[in-house]
Design a protein around this motif. Structure first.
Motif, PDB file in Angstrom:
ATOM      1  N   ALA A   1      67.195  80.641   3.036  1.00 30.39           N
ATOM      2  CA  ALA A   1      67.127  80.909   4.514  1.00 30.39           C
ATOM      3  C   ALA A   1      66.988  79.888   5.853  1.00 30.39           C
ATOM      4  CB  ALA A   1      66.454  82.344   4.289  1.00 30.39           C
ATOM      5  N   VAL A   2      66.150  79.747   5.108  1.00 30.69           N
ATOM      6  CA  VAL A   2      65.551  77.439   5.078  1.00 30.69           C
ATOM      7  C   VAL A   2      67.104  76.887   6.014  1.00 30.69           C
ATOM      8  CG1 VAL A   2      64.280  75.551   5.074  1.00 30.69           C
ATOM      9  CG2 VAL A   2      63.512  77.894   4.423  1.00 30.69           C
ATOM     10  N   SER A   3      67.587  76.322   4.217  1.00 30.73           N
ATOM     11  CA  SER A   3      69.018  75.775   4.730  1.00 30.73           C
ATOM     12  C   SER A   3      69.206  76.298   5.805  1.00 30.73           C
ATOM     13  CB  SER A   3      69.101  76.118   3.464  1.00 30.73           C
ATOM     14  OG  SER A   3      70.554  74.982   2.914  1.00 30.73           O
TER      15      SER A   3
ATOM     16  N   PRO B   1      68.284  75.305  20.556  1.00 34.58           N
ATOM     17  CA  PRO B   1      68.105  76.733  19.738  1.00 34.58           C
ATOM     18  C   PRO B   1      67.184  77.175  19.310  1.00 34.58           C
ATOM     19  CG  PRO B   1      67.104  74.329  19.719  1.00 34.58           C
ATOM     20  CD  PRO B   1      67.602  74.375  20.422  1.00 34.58           C
ATOM     21  N   PRO B   2      67.597  78.548  18.469  1.00 37.55           N
ATOM     22  CA  PRO B   2      66.562  79.286  18.340  1.00 37.55           C
ATOM     23  C   PRO B   2      64.845  79.317  18.235  1.00 37.55           C
ATOM     24  CG  PRO B   2      68.477  79.619  17.433  1.00 37.55           C
ATOM     25  CD  PRO B   2      68.390  78.514  17.836  1.00 37.55           C
ATOM     26  N   LEU B   3      64.069  79.894  18.743  1.00 34.42           N
ATOM     27  CA  LEU B   3      62.790  79.090  18.512  1.00 34.42           C
ATOM     28  C   LEU B   3      62.652  79.907  17.234  1.00 34.42           C
ATOM     29  CD1 LEU B   3      59.643  78.713  19.142  1.00 34.42           C
ATOM     30  CD2 LEU B   3      59.128  80.565  19.558  1.00 34.42           C
ATOM     31  N   GLU B   4      62.739  80.445  16.001  1.00 34.76           N
ATOM     32  CA  GLU B   4      62.718  80.180  14.967  1.00 34.76           C
ATOM     33  C   GLU B   4      63.523  79.228  14.291  1.00 34.76           C
ATOM     34  OE1 GLU B   4      66.140  83.043  15.471  1.00 34.76           O
ATOM     35  OE2 GLU B   4      64.513  82.805  16.181  1.00 34.76           O
ATOM     36  N   THR B   5      64.199  78.418  15.020  1.00 34.04           N
ATOM     37  CA  THR B   5      64.764  77.538  13.899  1.00 34.04           C
ATOM     38  C   THR B   5      63.884  76.018  13.801  1.00 34.04           C
ATOM     39  OG1 THR B   5      66.164  76.487  15.477  1.00 34.04           O
ATOM     40  CG2 THR B   5      66.969  78.135  14.072  1.00 34.04           C
TER      41      THR B   5
ATOM     42  N   PHE C   1      62.951  71.501   2.305  1.00 30.33           N
ATOM     43  CA  PHE C   1      63.375  73.125   2.098  1.00 30.33           C
ATOM     44  C   PHE C   1      62.239  73.766   1.525  1.00 30.33           C
ATOM     45  CE2 PHE C   1      67.956  72.266   3.168  1.00 30.33           C
ATOM     46  CZ  PHE C   1      66.920  71.576   4.927  1.00 30.33           C
ATOM     47  N   THR C   2      61.870  73.178   0.085  1.00 24.91           N
ATOM     48  CA  THR C   2      61.386  74.655  -0.677  1.00 24.91           C
ATOM     49  C   THR C   2      59.561  74.343   0.342  1.00 24.91           C
ATOM     50  OG1 THR C   2      62.425  73.475  -2.633  1.00 24.91           O
ATOM     51  CG2 THR C   2      60.400  74.228  -2.760  1.00 24.91           C
ATOM     52  N   GLY C   3      59.796  73.251   0.498  1.00 27.06           N
ATOM     53  CA  GLY C   3      57.909  73.636   0.652  1.00 27.06           C
ATOM     54  C   GLY C   3      57.793  73.757   2.096  1.00 27.06           C
ATOM     55  N   ALA C   4      58.391  73.759   3.373  1.00 28.05           N
ATOM     56  CA  ALA C   4      59.119  74.526   3.811  1.00 28.05           C
ATOM     57  C   ALA C   4      58.646  76.500   3.603  1.00 28.05           C
ATOM     58  CB  ALA C   4      59.979  74.047   5.401  1.00 28.05           C
ATOM     59  N   ALA C   5      59.757  76.818   2.610  1.00 28.55           N
ATOM     60  CA  ALA C   5      60.274  77.909   2.622  1.00 28.55           C
ATOM     61  C   ALA C   5      59.366  78.682   2.256  1.00 28.55           C
ATOM     62  CB  ALA C   5      61.370  77.885   1.184  1.00 28.55           C
TER      63      ALA C   5
ATOM     64  N   PHE D   1      62.236  73.777  11.383  1.00 25.93           N
ATOM     65  CA  PHE D   1      62.731  72.641  11.217  1.00 25.93           C
ATOM     66  C   PHE D   1      61.266  71.281  11.506  1.00 25.93           C
ATOM     67  CE2 PHE D   1      63.143  68.629  14.255  1.00 25.93           C
ATOM     68  CZ  PHE D   1      63.471  67.499  13.342  1.00 25.93           C
ATOM     69  N   GLU D   2      60.593  71.800  12.290  1.00 26.03           N
ATOM     70  CA  GLU D   2      58.543  70.857  12.002  1.00 26.03           C
ATOM     71  C   GLU D   2      58.011  71.894  11.051  1.00 26.03           C
ATOM     72  OE1 GLU D   2      54.359  70.666  11.891  1.00 26.03           O
ATOM     73  OE2 GLU D   2      55.454  72.378  12.006  1.00 26.03           O
ATOM     74  N   ALA D   3      57.826  72.722   9.838  1.00 28.45           N
ATOM     75  CA  ALA D   3      57.539  72.838   8.772  1.00 28.45           C
ATOM     76  C   ALA D   3      58.588  71.834   7.753  1.00 28.45           C
ATOM     77  CB  ALA D   3      57.816  74.396   8.421  1.00 28.45           C
ATOM     78  N   VAL D   4      59.527  71.641   8.077  1.00 29.03           N
ATOM     79  CA  VAL D   4      60.914  70.893   6.965  1.00 29.03           C
ATOM     80  C   VAL D   4      60.420  69.368   6.993  1.00 29.03           C
ATOM     81  CG1 VAL D   4      63.279  70.298   6.029  1.00 29.03           C
ATOM     82  CG2 VAL D   4      62.480  72.451   6.690  1.00 29.03           C
ATOM     83  N   GLY D   5      60.166  69.304   8.603  1.00 26.35           N
ATOM     84  CA  GLY D   5      59.882  67.626   8.864  1.00 26.35           C
ATOM     85  C   GLY D   5      58.036  67.591   8.456  1.00 26.35           C
ATOM     86  N   ARG D   6      57.587  68.112   8.432  1.00 26.53           N
ATOM     87  CA  ARG D   6      55.727  67.791   8.019  1.00 26.53           C
ATOM     88  C   ARG D   6      56.676  68.063   5.791  1.00 26.53           C
ATOM     89  NH1 ARG D   6      52.811  71.554   7.564  1.00 26.53           N
ATOM     90  NH2 ARG D   6      54.115  73.108   9.531  1.00 26.53           N
ATOM     91  N   HIS D   7      56.904  69.078   5.599  1.00 25.41           N
ATOM     92  CA  HIS D   7      56.964  68.448   3.925  1.00 25.41           C
ATOM     93  C   HIS D   7      57.558  67.582   3.846  1.00 25.41           C
ATOM     94  CE1 HIS D   7      54.085  72.268   3.152  1.00 25.41           C
ATOM     95  NE2 HIS D   7      55.035  72.661   4.351  1.00 25.41           N
TER      96      HIS D   7
END
Length: 299
Positions: free
Chosen positions: A39-41, A9-13, A26-30, A17-23
């Motif tokens: 955009a995160v979704s 997958p693209p690096l930005e995804t 989706f809102t926290g990652a955004a 994903f790492e940020a979503v997993g940590r938080h």
């Protein structure tokens, strides 16, 4: 088509994903990534489509990772950490006014750091980046200008200059009464702070006594530390008698902050060497630092 482009997958995804997993959100990652929630979704739907399995269970207060997502997150964390460290090291090596140097934790803290303060005063326009790690070899120098490597001084791919001999002796806090310890046999029975060297190359009490022909086994209740800096700190706090290398013990003994225990010292014949890769010419700033640190070590 390239197998990476076809499969990965693209690096930005992956970063998102790492940020979503940590938080777990989706809102926290955004918020962290300065993206909109939509955009995160969208990126996470793209990632799921690429992987081919669901990664999230939507909950009222966030998202929960599926078992597949938890497995992927472990890999992504390792991947991103490795890439970050590699890019940072390479960037440091190639900065015009920067020098990168690799050293062990103990040598960096007790010997190198005080010298960096003086170097900064003499050359304020040169930034020195220190990376401390206990276990490394000549291949580790590929991403650094210089390193301080322990050994005999002979490495096929490295230039080396002698810095310090390895001389190790017992020390204790001045508050401890060690006046009755005069022989090695008496030292064996004392309260000795142990160093666990199973994960890296470092002298421990067993090897130190072996240098004098004495077999030593640490008692089960002895305090043990897996870092030389931690063991030395325990000695400074009066926990027991520990081993000190000249680069970390001499100044403390001279100031009266520590006392030597017996006159015995182990001179291994090895030492610390300033090294650099033979295949790469040092930058002007790295050469300035090299010459300065060699002069400083000799004086």
């Amino acid at each position: 088509m390239n197998r990476y482009l076809r499969t990965l997958p693209p690096l930005e995804t992956l970063i998102t994903f790492e940020a979503v997993g940590r938080h777990s959100s989706f809102t926290g990652a955004a918020g962290e990534l300065y993206l909109t929630q939509s955009a995160v979704s969208k990126q996470m739907r793209q990632l799921e489509a690429c992987i081919g399995v669901p990664l999230f269970e939507r909950k009222p207060r966030g998202v929960m990772l599926t078992p597949a997502a938890k497995e992927l997150l472990i890999t992504v964390n390792v991947l991103l950490t490795t890439m970050y460290q590699s890019v940072t090291r390479i960037r440091n090596v190639h900065q015009a006014n920067a020098v990168s140097i690799l050293a062990t934790h103990a040598l960096a803290q007790f010997w190198l750091f005080p010298k960096l303060i003086e170097f900064n005063k003499a050359y304020p326009d040169i930034a020195v980046h220190v990376h401390a790690i206990n276990e490394f070899d000549e291949a580790s120098l590929n991403d650094f200008d210089l390193g301080v490597l322990y050994g005999e001084g002979e490495w096929g791919s490295l230039n080396s200059d002698f810095l310090l001999p390895e001389i190790v002796y017992p020390v204790a806090h001045p508050s401890l009464d060690v006046s009755a310890i005069e022989t090695l046999e008496q030292l064996v029975g004392a309260n000795l702070v142990q160093i666990d060297t199973s994960a890296w190359h470092c002298l421990d009490w067993h090897q130190w006594f072996d240098h004098f022909g004495i077999d030593y086994t640490a008692p089960d209740k002895a305090p043990v530390f897996n870092q030389l800096t931690l063991a030395f700190r325990a000695v400074q706090q009066g926990m027991g008698i520990g081993l000190a290398w000249t680069f970390m013990g001499d100044e403390a003994v001279a100031k009266g902050e520590l006392q030597r225990v017996t006159t015995f010292e182990c001179v291994t014949g090895n030492g610390e060497f300033l090294v650099s890769a033979k295949h790469r010419k040092l930058s002007p700033c790295a050469e300035v630092f090299r010459q300065w640190i060699l002069t400083s070590a000799r004086t």
